[in-house]
Motif scaffolding. Sequence first.
Motif, PDB file in Angstrom:
ATOM      1  N   SER A  41     127.518 -36.223  19.459  1.00  0.00           N
ATOM      2  CA  SER A  41     126.987 -35.189  18.576  1.00  0.00           C
ATOM      3  C   SER A  41     125.593 -34.757  19.028  1.00  0.00           C
ATOM      4  CB  SER A  41     126.926 -35.747  17.158  1.00  0.00           C
ATOM      5  OG  SER A  41     126.484 -34.745  16.298  1.00  0.00           O
ATOM      6  N   SER A  46     128.522 -27.148  21.155  1.00  0.00           N
ATOM      7  CA  SER A  46     128.661 -25.860  20.478  1.00  0.00           C
ATOM      8  C   SER A  46     127.802 -24.793  21.143  1.00  0.00           C
ATOM      9  CB  SER A  46     128.276 -25.984  19.011  1.00  0.00           C
ATOM     10  OG  SER A  46     129.149 -26.883  18.375  1.00  0.00           O
ATOM     11  N   SER A  47     126.620 -25.197  21.561  1.00  0.00           N
ATOM     12  CA  SER A  47     125.752 -24.238  22.241  1.00  0.00           C
ATOM     13  C   SER A  47     126.443 -23.691  23.481  1.00  0.00           C
ATOM     14  CB  SER A  47     124.450 -24.906  22.653  1.00  0.00           C
ATOM     15  OG  SER A  47     123.831 -25.483  21.537  1.00  0.00           O
TER      16      SER A  47
HETATM   17  N1  ATP Z   1     119.979 -22.624  15.997  1.00  0.00           N
HETATM   18  C1  ATP Z   1     119.395 -23.728  16.435  1.00  0.00           C
HETATM   19  N2  ATP Z   1     118.077 -23.899  16.338  1.00  0.00           N
HETATM   20  C2  ATP Z   1     117.450 -24.998  16.793  1.00  0.00           C
HETATM   21  N3  ATP Z   1     118.065 -26.010  17.357  1.00  0.00           N
HETATM   22  C3  ATP Z   1     119.414 -25.946  17.489  1.00  0.00           C
HETATM   23  C4  ATP Z   1     120.136 -24.816  17.038  1.00  0.00           C
HETATM   24  N4  ATP Z   1     121.450 -25.004  17.284  1.00  0.00           N
HETATM   25  C5  ATP Z   1     121.506 -26.220  17.870  1.00  0.00           C
HETATM   26  N5  ATP Z   1     120.304 -26.772  17.989  1.00  0.00           N
HETATM   27  C6  ATP Z   1     119.967 -28.058  18.600  1.00  0.00           C
HETATM   28  O1  ATP Z   1     120.497 -28.048  19.909  1.00  0.00           O
HETATM   29  C7  ATP Z   1     121.091 -29.265  20.225  1.00  0.00           C
HETATM   30  C8  ATP Z   1     122.545 -29.033  20.569  1.00  0.00           C
HETATM   31  O2  ATP Z   1     123.208 -28.596  19.428  1.00  0.00           O
HETATM   32  P1  ATP Z   1     124.773 -28.291  19.384  1.00  0.00           P
HETATM   33  O3  ATP Z   1     125.101 -27.716  18.048  1.00  0.00           O
HETATM   34  O4  ATP Z   1     125.106 -27.463  20.539  1.00  0.00           O
HETATM   35  O5  ATP Z   1     125.371 -29.734  19.538  1.00  0.00           O
HETATM   36  P2  ATP Z   1     126.863 -30.204  19.408  1.00  0.00           P
HETATM   37  O6  ATP Z   1     127.138 -30.950  20.617  1.00  0.00           O
HETATM   38  O7  ATP Z   1     127.729 -29.093  19.062  1.00  0.00           O
HETATM   39  O8  ATP Z   1     126.799 -31.222  18.187  1.00  0.00           O
HETATM   40  P3  ATP Z   1     127.953 -31.554  17.092  1.00  0.00           P
HETATM   41  O9  ATP Z   1     128.942 -32.443  17.782  1.00  0.00           O
HETATM   42  O10 ATP Z   1     127.215 -32.265  16.027  1.00  0.00           O
HETATM   43  O11 ATP Z   1     128.507 -30.280  16.668  1.00  0.00           O
HETATM   44  C9  ATP Z   1     120.918 -30.126  18.990  1.00  0.00           C
HETATM   45  O12 ATP Z   1     119.798 -30.972  19.211  1.00  0.00           O
HETATM   46  C10 ATP Z   1     120.656 -29.198  17.889  1.00  0.00           C
HETATM   47  O13 ATP Z   1     119.810 -29.789  16.933  1.00  0.00           O
END
Ligand code: ATP
Lengths: 229, 805
Positions: A41, A46-47
Amino acid sequence: MLLQLINVEKTYSNFGIETVALNDINLSVNQGEFVSIMGPSGCGKSSLLNIMGLLDKPTKGEVIFLGDKVSQSNSSKRAFLRRNHIGFVFQSFNLIEELTIYENIELPLMYLKVSASERKKRVGELMERLHIAHKSNYFPQQISGGQQQRAAVARALISKPNLILADEPTGNLDSARGQEVMEMLVELNEEGTSVVMVTHSSTAAEYSQRIIHLFDGQLVTENLKRVTN
Amino acid sequence: MIRNYLTIATRNLYRFKLYSFINIFGLAIGIAFFTLLLLLIRHELSYDVHHDNAEKIFRITKFVERNSVVEKTASVPFPFGPSAEKFFPEYVKSTVRIFNFQVPSHAISRDTLRFNEPGFYFADESFFEVFDYPLAIGDTALALNKPNFVILSHKAAIKYFGEENPIGKKIIYEDRYPLTVTGVFAEKDYASHFDFDFIASFSTLNNMELDTETLVNNWKWDPCWTYVLLKQGKSPEDLEFLLNKLANKNSPDSYGENVNIFLQPITEIHLYSDLDFELSANSDVKYVYIFAVIAILILVVATINFTNLSSAKSSYRAREVGIRKAIGADKYDLVKQFLVEFLFISLLAIILAFILVELLLPTISDIAGSELGFNKLDTQILFYSVVISGLVIGTLASLYPAYYLSRYQPSEVLGGSIMLGLKSKRFRGILVIVQFTITIFLLITTYVTGGQFSYFKNANLGFSHKNVIMLSVSNSQARFSYDSIKNELEKLPNVMKVTGVEEIPGIGYRIHDYLPSIAFTGDRKNWVFVPSIMVRPDFIETFDVKVVAGRDFDRTENDEYKGVIVNEKMVEFLGYDHPEMALGKQLRSRGGDEKIIGVVNNFNFESLHHEIKPFVLDMPSRKFQAFFTKYIAVKVHPEHRYEALGDLKTVWSQFMPNRNFEYFFLSDKLQKMYFKERKLVRVSVYFSFVSILLACLGLFGLSSFIVDMRKKEIAIRKAIGTTNWSVVWLLLREFLLLVGLAVLIAWPLSYFVMENWLRSFPYRMQMDFKVYVNTAVIVFLVTVITVSYHTLKAAFKEPTEALQA
Ligand SMILES: Nc1ncnc2c1ncn2[C@@H]1O[C@H](COP(=O)(O)OP(=O)(O)OP(=O)(O)O)[C@@H](O)[C@H]1O
Ligand SMILES: [Mg+2]
């Protein structure tokens, strides 16, 4: 090649705090591929998906979609590409609550300015195929999660996109429903649609041809595998 | 696609019922009141524009100025119009005179019907050449071309003839002159400064007791409202110059050179003219501006409601925006969608506004004192006004939320199931402040205008008017028997004092010229203009005017010829340090050598809009006393006013059996002078109420959203042991802060505006700072009440529910 990311970086800054979500990602997806993205996580899955789906711009680097450099294209251009070539499936289904299942699935075709009769035909066929035709006039909250996700998949498919991006499509479903959805994605993939899926579940990842591991915004390994046996 | 937009719009309206109600209802109120004000403004601006030649019609007005006292009359002598036409044919296409003997009413009868008619006028045959007052029956070329012809208004025709066709039938003027009805005016559907019920042919006057000399050669008396129709392409300034010369040459030598003639565009009379002897009390363009400002303020308040609620609610739509964008909609699609949706809401509001306008129109017409009846209004105009103001307000109100909503990024809103916080909080805060600033401003306006109006009503005028009944006798034979009437009246048990006057004290006066003794050199240049009225004996006692020095008029002293009474201002004007010093000093009048026999206190002989000036009370010479006795003033017993009135009527009918009793209470008449202020008070009461209502509706809706947004936070606070009341305070605090800021902005603003307004009155109420405190208290209370419903509900709810979500 359908989609290629070159040296992509993504940094979020909120209230002066910078978060590096993606760091120097190089990645390509071919037409007809089924790729899974895995990782803990917060590692940036997602990014990455948002950038691949042209919902977000990378801070640095280039995105090439169907041969066009699109990383700095304006929002209308990117919306145009999404409308015509990309479908999304989300963990929380993201159906519009005020629209019926039918209307939700029909929506992408409306933005594509497909005629009403054509829309009716295509939505009808697809709902038959995904076994949700009988829920046509229900609102999302009135049907089960599995049905909602099938409707969401139908909505992603209706415009016959080249690429489907799915962010933990089975995350909110029990294993049986999850499996149904996975089978649907595989079927689509077999028909030639590329699929990129984020998942925490290795069972789900098993369905794909390639698994990308992400850790702390970095690409760790790419496992090439064949599932078909 | 539009269908899809509307579908989702309706389902959203249905889902958020409170929001929908507040938005639609608030918008409808805004549209309705904005429209009503527009209609009012339009009405005010529409006076006399219905004449085909409106642009070329001018009224001749006459200003005579000396020692900075100006007599401004709306009317000019009989020969003025005809001379203008005769001498300047290259400029003047036509002229028309309107005349009514300068009396308040005329006795008109038909068989047993008998009324005193204020709207009776004589007019030249050229009436229809100059004006366009449409006839329902009759021929404009013939209706006034012979003596003893009369045209009736629609109203008068019904009053005297009912369903009968009046053409060719007769009415009797002042019991002596039969007039044949030659026409009936169409029902009034225009606005004009000239409001009439009877127009009789001017030539009728030739058969009356006016001598030909007066009609042809008298350049002194100014009884004719005279209008010129300019020839095409001629400038009024040029004609004005020529008319000035004409007037200078013909006016009596004593003031000929002091005369100035002005041509007044007919369309400006209603809003800009405030002269002596106006045909009717005019309005003031100032009030049109005030209405316009109020209209804009209401529009702003209504728009803010919509904007604020829609943007507060937008987080509920964020996910939808994200989904639509992911599917491939671009910004413009979304802006379009929300504009369609908001315009749809506006459309619903417009429909509701129609109903509101229909319900409110009579009240507003009544408040504004204008006759914009629903039936009289062009329904088309009404329709367009409502629809256009609806669309304007709707569009203005939609722009920001539509823009705001379309900006949501799918990557931010589609992530998970996080509840979105309230964004753009500061912007909404500013809007709430603006809204409440306006509301507080309107409240203070109401207070101050109301205060000034009641100050006017209750001010001590320096003479008593409370128990004075005025009888108008100007055009009846009664004035020749004034002394016997006075005698009879004084015998009545409830009558305390009786006098006769030329003008109504406290309202009107004449300007007469006097030659004071300090400058008694015989040089005509030193004659001065002084406001004055001719009075009969007992004036001072009837009106309780205080004699500061000297004595009251006395019949036995021949004061008609030898004595005048002045006020203290006049003493100052003449340069005496003390009233006593003025006594016995000569003040020559046109009537003869007179001396100052008494000095009275400075009483307000005209409305409180004017500062007290030097003033003279004079008794007419015996020869003219009937002419100068236009009203009989009767002071009656304060506890038996109505019995006295009955007795007066009996005496009246003894002396004037053929004339209806015509009277008024002086106090009532005095109050009518403040009709413009009264109108302003009533309009601001109404609209500040509307503004509070709108602001509260908005706040109610906003608080429901804010509480909903913060329910998780509230639950957590409660879970860790915060008391209910501190949660209430937490929520209330923010709103009170906004309102507090609004108060701080509104105070200096209102102070500045209201001080300026008040300063335009020489006599004004004291601005009390309590007004400011009171309005602030009211607004704070209303805020607390409005906000507490949702706040209390949230604060006293068990935290578990919210935490499980
Ligand atoms: N809009 C945003 N503003 C600031 N930080 C963000 C934003 N979106 C994501 N982040 C940060 O970027 C990093 C990557 O986030 P992301 O949502 O891509 O992770 P993820 O792998 O999808 O996590 P999860 O499995 O919980 O969905 C994280 O540290 C998150 O806190
Ligand atoms: Mg994620």
